[in-house]
Design a protein around this motif. Structure first.
Motif, mmCIF file in Angstrom:
data_model
loop_
_atom_site.group_PDB
_atom_site.id
_atom_site.type_symbol
_atom_site.label_atom_id
_atom_site.label_comp_id
_atom_site.label_asym_id
_atom_site.label_seq_id
_atom_site.Cartn_x
_atom_site.Cartn_y
_atom_site.Cartn_z
ATOM 1 N N ALA A 1 0.791 -1.213 -0.064
ATOM 2 C CA ALA A 1 0.081 -0.038 0.188
ATOM 3 C C ALA A 1 0.789 1.316 -0.084
ATOM 4 C CB ALA A 1 -1.096 -0.146 1.248
ATOM 5 N N SER A 2 0.441 2.115 -0.864
ATOM 6 C CA SER A 2 0.882 3.642 -0.641
ATOM 7 C C SER A 2 -0.052 4.537 -0.037
ATOM 8 C CB SER A 2 1.259 4.119 -2.355
ATOM 9 O OG SER A 2 2.207 3.223 -2.550
ATOM 10 N N TYR A 3 0.581 5.837 0.258
ATOM 11 C CA TYR A 3 -0.190 6.668 1.129
ATOM 12 C C TYR A 3 -0.196 8.174 0.554
ATOM 13 C CZ TYR A 3 -0.866 3.036 4.413
ATOM 14 O OH TYR A 3 -1.123 1.768 5.184
ATOM 15 N N TYR A 4 -1.253 8.531 0.678
ATOM 16 C CA TYR A 4 -1.553 10.237 0.617
ATOM 17 C C TYR A 4 -1.891 10.890 1.853
ATOM 18 C CZ TYR A 4 -2.253 8.943 -4.380
ATOM 19 O OH TYR A 4 -2.070 8.233 -5.726
ATOM 20 N N THR A 5 -1.340 12.181 1.742
ATOM 21 C CA THR A 5 -1.760 13.153 2.685
ATOM 22 C C THR A 5 -2.877 13.814 2.107
ATOM 23 O OG1 THR A 5 0.249 13.341 3.867
ATOM 24 C CG2 THR A 5 -1.212 15.311 3.886
ATOM 25 N N ILE A 6 -4.175 14.417 2.895
ATOM 26 C CA ILE A 6 -5.240 15.077 2.305
ATOM 27 C C ILE A 6 -4.733 16.366 2.639
ATOM 28 C CG2 ILE A 6 -7.523 15.668 2.765
ATOM 29 C CD1 ILE A 6 -8.085 12.889 3.587
ATOM 30 N N VAL A 7 -4.957 17.521 1.874
ATOM 31 C CA VAL A 7 -4.531 18.595 2.074
ATOM 32 C C VAL A 7 -5.809 19.583 1.674
ATOM 33 C CG1 VAL A 7 -3.114 20.666 1.029
ATOM 34 C CG2 VAL A 7 -2.045 18.386 0.844
ATOM 35 N N THR A 8 -6.129 20.358 2.646
ATOM 36 C CA THR A 8 -7.083 21.108 2.634
ATOM 37 C C THR A 8 -6.571 22.674 3.166
ATOM 38 O OG1 THR A 8 -8.171 21.066 5.257
ATOM 39 C CG2 THR A 8 -8.594 19.392 3.768
ATOM 40 N N PRO A 9 -7.582 23.722 3.217
ATOM 41 C CA PRO A 9 -6.994 25.001 3.442
ATOM 42 C C PRO A 9 -6.749 25.160 5.009
ATOM 43 C CG PRO A 9 -8.971 25.267 2.014
ATOM 44 C CD PRO A 9 -8.811 23.736 2.297
ATOM 45 N N ALA A 10 -7.481 24.397 5.566
ATOM 46 C CA ALA A 10 -7.241 24.399 7.104
ATOM 47 C C ALA A 10 -6.123 23.454 7.729
ATOM 48 C CB ALA A 10 -8.614 24.061 7.786
ATOM 49 N N ARG A 11 -5.951 22.697 7.158
ATOM 50 C CA ARG A 11 -4.816 21.486 7.569
ATOM 51 C C ARG A 11 -4.433 20.524 6.591
ATOM 52 N NH1 ARG A 11 -7.815 17.055 11.082
ATOM 53 N NH2 ARG A 11 -10.000 17.343 10.085
ATOM 54 N N ASP A 12 -3.272 19.733 6.777
ATOM 55 C CA ASP A 12 -2.953 18.470 6.277
ATOM 56 C C ASP A 12 -3.106 17.509 7.127
ATOM 57 O OD1 ASP A 12 -2.089 20.248 4.385
ATOM 58 O OD2 ASP A 12 -0.159 19.814 4.260
ATOM 59 N N ILE A 13 -3.459 16.422 6.531
ATOM 60 C CA ILE A 13 -4.025 14.827 7.504
ATOM 61 C C ILE A 13 -3.078 13.995 6.670
ATOM 62 C CG2 ILE A 13 -5.475 13.765 8.355
ATOM 63 C CD1 ILE A 13 -7.583 15.430 7.538
ATOM 64 N N THR A 14 -1.800 13.740 7.373
ATOM 65 C CA THR A 14 -0.873 12.882 6.598
ATOM 66 C C THR A 14 -1.149 11.379 6.845
ATOM 67 O OG1 THR A 14 0.748 14.412 7.496
ATOM 68 C CG2 THR A 14 1.494 12.007 6.907
ATOM 69 N N ASP A 15 -1.180 10.724 5.709
ATOM 70 C CA ASP A 15 -1.458 9.172 5.508
ATOM 71 C C ASP A 15 -2.648 8.858 5.785
ATOM 72 O OD1 ASP A 15 1.285 9.010 4.525
ATOM 73 O OD2 ASP A 15 2.351 8.326 6.712
ATOM 74 N N ALA A 16 -3.629 9.635 5.483
ATOM 75 C CA ALA A 16 -5.051 9.415 5.691
ATOM 76 C C ALA A 16 -5.891 8.678 4.588
ATOM 77 C CB ALA A 16 -5.719 10.719 5.725
ATOM 78 N N VAL A 17 -4.860 8.246 3.336
ATOM 79 C CA VAL A 17 -5.787 7.833 2.366
ATOM 80 C C VAL A 17 -4.605 6.742 1.633
ATOM 81 C CG1 VAL A 17 -6.440 8.132 0.014
ATOM 82 C CG2 VAL A 17 -6.655 9.760 1.629
ATOM 83 N N TRP A 18 -4.925 5.624 1.509
ATOM 84 C CA TRP A 18 -4.135 4.451 0.937
ATOM 85 C C TRP A 18 -4.881 3.713 -0.333
ATOM 86 C CZ3 TRP A 18 -7.464 3.191 4.893
ATOM 87 C CH2 TRP A 18 -8.253 2.170 4.878
ATOM 88 N N THR A 19 -3.562 3.376 -1.036
ATOM 89 C CA THR A 19 -4.023 2.648 -2.389
ATOM 90 C C THR A 19 -2.997 1.451 -2.536
ATOM 91 O OG1 THR A 19 -4.368 2.937 -4.751
ATOM 92 C CG2 THR A 19 -2.489 4.021 -3.730
ATOM 93 N N TYR A 20 -3.669 0.531 -3.309
ATOM 94 C CA TYR A 20 -2.835 -0.587 -3.967
ATOM 95 C C TYR A 20 -2.480 -0.356 -5.218
ATOM 96 C CZ TYR A 20 -3.614 -2.587 0.842
ATOM 97 O OH TYR A 20 -3.432 -2.866 2.192
ATOM 98 N N ASP A 21 -1.597 0.265 -5.702
ATOM 99 C CA ASP A 21 -1.049 0.594 -7.191
ATOM 100 C C ASP A 21 -1.257 -0.850 -7.825
ATOM 101 O OD1 ASP A 21 -0.771 3.113 -6.799
ATOM 102 O OD2 ASP A 21 1.329 2.931 -6.210
ATOM 103 N N GLU A 22 -0.641 -1.934 -7.426
ATOM 104 C CA GLU A 22 -0.481 -3.235 -8.034
ATOM 105 C C GLU A 22 -0.909 -4.404 -7.142
ATOM 106 O OE1 GLU A 22 3.308 -3.690 -9.930
ATOM 107 O OE2 GLU A 22 3.403 -1.640 -10.510
ATOM 108 N N PRO A 23 -2.192 -4.209 -6.826
ATOM 109 C CA PRO A 23 -2.781 -5.361 -5.841
ATOM 110 C C PRO A 23 -2.751 -6.773 -6.254
ATOM 111 C CG PRO A 23 -4.670 -4.338 -6.804
ATOM 112 C CD PRO A 23 -3.570 -3.295 -7.342
#
Length: 122
Positions: free
Chosen positions: A77-99
Motif C-alpha cells: 500500500a502507498s499513502y496520501y496526505t489530504i490537503v485542505t485550506p485548514a490543515r494537512d492530514i498525513t497518510d489518511a488515504v491509501w491505495t494498492y497500485d498493483e494489488p
C-alpha cells in the motif's frame, strides 16, 4: 527479501462488492471524493472498507507520501496526505497500485481512514 503472498480463503476471507450507494468524503467541509462507483471490501473480521475510484476523488487535495505498508493478501500500500485550506492530514488515504490478483478489483481505487474524514452514505 521475498514477501509472503497469501490467498484469501476460509481462514481469511475477502469479498469485494460494488456499493450501490453514493459515498461522499468530506474534510473540514471540503469535498474530497463523491462517487456512486465505490467498492466495499469485507476482509476477515475487520470492519468493511470502502474503495473509491481515483477518478471520483479531487486529486488536487491529495499529496503522495513516502509511506508504505504491506499486506500479504493485498500487496504493498502507498499513502496520501489530504490537503485542505485548514490543515494537512498525513497518510489518511491509501491505495494498492498493483494489488494481488485475488483483490485486483481495487486497482485504481483509494480508501480513507474513516476516523480522519467525514463519510456520508446516501
Amino acid at each position: 527479501m521475498a514477501r509472503e503472498v497469501k490467498t484469501p480463503g476460509p481462514d481469511h476471507p475477502i469479498a469485494i462488492d460494488r456499493n450501490p450507494n453514493r459515498l461522499v468524503v468530506h474534510v473540514d467541509g471540503v469535498v474530497i471524493a463523491d462517487t456512486t462507483s465505490a467498492l466495499t471490501m469485507n476482509e476477515a473480521a475487520y470492519p468493511p472498507v470502502h474503495y473509491i475510484p481515483l477518478t471520483d476523488v479531487d486529486t488536487a487535495r491529495l499529496r503522495r507520501t513516502e509511506s508504505h505498508t504491506y499486506c500479504p493478501y493485498k500487496g504493498e500500500a502507498s499513502y496520501y496526505t489530504i490537503v485542505t485550506p485548514a490543515r494537512d492530514i498525513t497518510d489518511a488515504v491509501w491505495t494498492y497500485d498493483e494489488p494481488y490478483t485475488a483483490v485486483d478489483a481495487i486497482a485504481g481505487h483509494v480508501a480513507f481512514y474513516q476516523e480522519q474524514v467525514q463519510l456520508t452514505v446516501d
